[in-house]
Design a protein around this motif. Structure first.
Motif, short mmCIF file in Angstrom:
data_model
loop_
_atom_site.label_atom_id
_atom_site.label_comp_id
_atom_site.label_asym_id
_atom_site.label_seq_id
_atom_site.Cartn_x
_atom_site.Cartn_y
_atom_site.Cartn_z
N ARG A 236 -8.52 5.45 14.13
CA ARG A 236 -7.80 5.23 12.89
C ARG A 236 -6.73 4.14 13.01
O ARG A 236 -6.38 3.48 12.03
N HIS A 237 -6.18 3.99 14.20
CA HIS A 237 -5.12 3.00 14.39
C HIS A 237 -5.61 1.78 15.16
O HIS A 237 -4.82 1.00 15.67
N ARG A 238 -6.92 1.62 15.20
CA ARG A 238 -7.50 0.60 16.07
C ARG A 238 -7.03 -0.81 15.74
O ARG A 238 -6.71 -1.59 16.63
N LYS A 239 -6.99 -1.15 14.47
CA LYS A 239 -6.59 -2.51 14.09
C LYS A 239 -5.17 -2.54 13.53
O LYS A 239 -4.84 -1.73 12.67
N PRO A 240 -4.36 -3.49 14.00
CA PRO A 240 -2.99 -3.59 13.48
C PRO A 240 -2.98 -3.81 11.97
O PRO A 240 -2.02 -3.44 11.29
N GLU A 241 -4.05 -4.39 11.44
CA GLU A 241 -4.13 -4.59 10.00
C GLU A 241 -4.00 -3.27 9.24
O GLU A 241 -3.44 -3.22 8.14
N TYR A 242 -4.54 -2.21 9.83
CA TYR A 242 -4.51 -0.92 9.13
C TYR A 242 -3.08 -0.49 8.84
O TYR A 242 -2.79 0.07 7.77
N GLU A 243 -2.19 -0.71 9.78
CA GLU A 243 -0.80 -0.28 9.60
C GLU A 243 -0.13 -1.12 8.51
O GLU A 243 0.65 -0.60 7.71
N ILE A 244 -0.46 -2.39 8.48
CA ILE A 244 0.06 -3.26 7.40
C ILE A 244 -0.37 -2.70 6.06
O ILE A 244 0.43 -2.54 5.13
N VAL A 245 -1.64 -2.37 5.95
CA VAL A 245 -2.15 -1.82 4.70
C VAL A 245 -1.42 -0.52 4.34
O VAL A 245 -1.04 -0.32 3.19
N ARG A 246 -1.23 0.33 5.34
CA ARG A 246 -0.60 1.62 5.06
C ARG A 246 0.79 1.43 4.47
O ARG A 246 1.17 2.10 3.50
N GLN A 247 1.56 0.51 5.04
CA GLN A 247 2.91 0.27 4.54
C GLN A 247 2.89 -0.16 3.06
O GLN A 247 3.64 0.35 2.24
N HIS A 248 2.00 -1.10 2.77
CA HIS A 248 1.91 -1.57 1.39
C HIS A 248 1.40 -0.47 0.47
O HIS A 248 1.87 -0.34 -0.67
N ALA A 249 0.46 0.30 0.94
CA ALA A 249 -0.09 1.39 0.12
C ALA A 249 1.01 2.39 -0.21
O ALA A 249 1.10 2.90 -1.33
N HIS A 250 1.87 2.64 0.76
CA HIS A 250 2.97 3.57 0.54
C HIS A 250 3.89 3.08 -0.57
O HIS A 250 4.24 3.84 -1.49
N ARG A 251 4.23 1.82 -0.51
CA ARG A 251 5.12 1.26 -1.54
C ARG A 251 4.46 1.28 -2.92
O ARG A 251 5.08 1.61 -3.92
N LEU A 252 3.18 0.93 -2.93
CA LEU A 252 2.46 0.94 -4.21
C LEU A 252 2.42 2.35 -4.80
O LEU A 252 2.61 2.54 -6.02
N SER A 253 2.21 3.32 -3.94
CA SER A 253 2.17 4.70 -4.40
C SER A 253 3.49 5.10 -5.03
O SER A 253 3.53 5.75 -6.07
N ASN A 254 4.59 4.70 -4.41
CA ASN A 254 5.90 5.01 -4.97
C ASN A 254 6.11 4.34 -6.32
O ASN A 254 6.66 4.93 -7.24
N ARG A 255 5.65 3.08 -6.41
CA ARG A 255 5.86 2.33 -7.64
C ARG A 255 5.08 2.93 -8.80
O ARG A 255 5.59 3.08 -9.91
N LEU A 256 3.81 3.27 -8.54
CA LEU A 256 2.95 3.77 -9.61
C LEU A 256 3.08 5.27 -9.82
O LEU A 256 2.64 5.81 -10.83
N ASN A 257 3.64 5.93 -8.79
CA ASN A 257 3.69 7.38 -8.83
C ASN A 257 2.28 8.00 -8.88
O ASN A 257 2.04 8.99 -9.58
N GLU A 258 1.38 7.36 -8.18
CA GLU A 258 0.01 7.88 -8.08
C GLU A 258 -0.44 7.82 -6.62
O GLU A 258 0.17 7.15 -5.79
N GLU A 259 -1.54 8.51 -6.36
CA GLU A 259 -2.09 8.55 -5.01
C GLU A 259 -2.81 7.24 -4.69
O GLU A 259 -3.60 6.74 -5.49
N VAL A 260 -2.52 6.70 -3.52
CA VAL A 260 -3.18 5.47 -3.09
C VAL A 260 -3.88 5.72 -1.76
O VAL A 260 -3.25 6.21 -0.81
N ALA A 261 -5.17 5.39 -1.70
CA ALA A 261 -5.93 5.66 -0.48
C ALA A 261 -6.50 4.37 0.09
O ALA A 261 -6.84 3.44 -0.64
N PHE A 262 -6.58 4.34 1.41
CA PHE A 262 -7.19 3.20 2.10
C PHE A 262 -8.45 3.70 2.82
O PHE A 262 -8.37 4.62 3.64
N ALA A 263 -9.58 3.08 2.49
CA ALA A 263 -10.85 3.51 3.08
C ALA A 263 -11.49 2.37 3.85
O ALA A 263 -11.34 1.20 3.50
N ILE A 264 -12.16 2.69 4.93
CA ILE A 264 -12.96 1.69 5.62
C ILE A 264 -14.41 2.18 5.64
O ILE A 264 -14.68 3.34 5.34
N THR A 265 -15.31 1.26 5.98
CA THR A 265 -16.71 1.65 5.94
C THR A 265 -17.35 1.39 7.30
O THR A 265 -17.02 0.43 7.99
#
Lengths: 248, 248
Positions: free
Chosen positions: A77-106
């Motif tokens: 889950r933490h393999r790529k440093p990019e994932y952590e960047i995404v998580r940080q932004h997703a967290h902020r977006l979630s706060n702004r919209l007050n909705e659930e934000v998910a990050f998925a990989i394939t």
DNA sequence: TATAAATATTCACGAAATCCGAATTTGACG
DNA sequence: CGTCAAATTCGGATTTCGTGAATATTTATA
């Protein structure tokens, strides 16, 4: 999908046993033997090996998935440093919209949510770690939309178009149209195609080389989610993420 | 520790390959072959099998842990409903104390933090999923203190007393004394024995049948953490958890 | 872009380990 | 304490695994 070269039957059997334990959420040895039509003694040897390597634990007469899988899984889950960047932004977006934000990989033609950010820390995202088919999830469709027709077909050949709700897309033609619309409007939509009462807006995140890193989606109940309101915010976040990734 | 019965060499080799990929955080085929002193063709067959079962993914010439491990790991992490009860209480305790609260379970003689609650949702608990030895962690010691001398010795025979910091306990006699003190005072302490600058207070959570479910610990920098202040709160939380579990 | 080097993949065969069934042991329950 | 169900052990016929050599593919270099 892989499917090349020689497959080692012994290892394959061991891993099928892990899958059975996973599917049955814990199982007795003889259950597993029956399920896979193997002799008890055979299953016993496999379980001994799996236990020695900590992939499986025994509790009474029941065998369960070992916590080493969680250890290895967290690493994945933490393999790529990019994932952590995404998580940080997703967290902020979630706060702004007050909705659930998910990050998925394939991987291997299905997608898995690896981070789920929401403003209620009491509840964990209930979909984290679950597999989703790509034709009926917002994340999935946003990623399919970035792939070649050939690659999309490989996925469909392997997984088909399993129906989850009344709204699930049922034909390839319909899916291809939907992917075309997704490309045009710049984001994907999931209107209760995987789960009743759950709608989502999704957008793929692409690497500097053009490959797909994963996908962000914002989800919630249909009455509350307005795609017109969400799409621009999501676009803004994805752009920021891609810029930050590119400038590492 | 297991170590009974017959071990299947093929499966064992496959799982050792997974371990190598984990240790090297991704590896090329020939690296793995060299590491394990196997022929390239052998490793190739194993990787093919692991890939078919999605435990491993190939990116360019590098092999990495597959996200299926995360999928299975999440299942292991949520296996017992008790875990979720603990998480809820840990979350509230973390808010009350304004400190990090972790829940660890033990398998095969080591412990793994499966939940980490803190009031800063920006950062993930950096120790989640990591293995800890039991002799130098607060959680670990609190659980050892509940076990029979025989069982503790099994753990020490398998894992020894690896030194992590200047404060790590180095002899069995010393550890046994420490476990005795732990039983007397009712909680365990970790004064920078695993990580410099990190102190923790731990308490085991026991099932109605007397077995150990796992352990809660509160951790932080030594200057801030007062065991006199934390221990009663922790005791209160653990009591509530045990009561709730018993009355399910 | 062409060439070289490194790495991955395929293949057939001898060596080795798996899988099975029967027998034994362990553990749970009355 | 006896019964039953399940796990565990064991030896041997058969499958298949592991290997090196040959080939193909990818990456690095000129």
């Amino acid at each position: 999908m892989p499917r090349n070269g020689r497959e080692l039957t012994t290892t394959a059997t061991s891993l099928r046993i892990v899958d059975v334990i996973s599917r049955l959420e814990g199982a007795q040895m003889s259950e597993i033997a029956a399920e896979l039509e193997l002799a008890n003694s055979t299953v016993h040897a496999h379980l001994t090996t799996l236990r020695n390597h900590e992939l499986v634990v025994k509790e009474g007469n029941e065998f369960h998935l070992g916590i080493k899988l969680f250890h290895l899984g967290e690493q994945a889950r933490h393999r790529k440093p990019e994932y952590e960047i995404v998580r940080q932004h997703a967290h902020r977006l979630s706060n702004r919209l007050n909705e659930e934000v998910a990050f998925a990989i394939t991987e291997h033609g299905r997608s898995v949510i690896i981070f789920d950010e929401n403003n209620d820390p009491t509840k964990e995202g209930f979909q984290v770690g679950r597999y989703f088919h790509m034709h009926n999830s917002a994340s999935g469709k946003s990623m399919l939309a970035e792939w070649s027709r050939e690659r999309v077909e490989e996925v469909l050949d392997r997984w088909g178009l399993p129906k989850e709700t009344e709204n699930t897309i049922q034909s390839r033609a319909e899916l291809y149209e939907e992917l075309e619309r997704t490309r045009e409007r710049g984001y994907s939509l999931n209107d209760q195609e995987a789960l009743e009462g759950l709608m989502a807006v999704g957008m793929a995140i692409t690497n500097p080389d053009g490959s797909v890193l994963g996908s962000l989606d914002v989800s919630g109940p249909p009455y509350r989610l307005s795609e017109e309101q969400i799409a621009p915010e999501l676009r803004e976040t994805v752009t920021q993420i891609e810029r930050e990734i590119a400038s590492r």
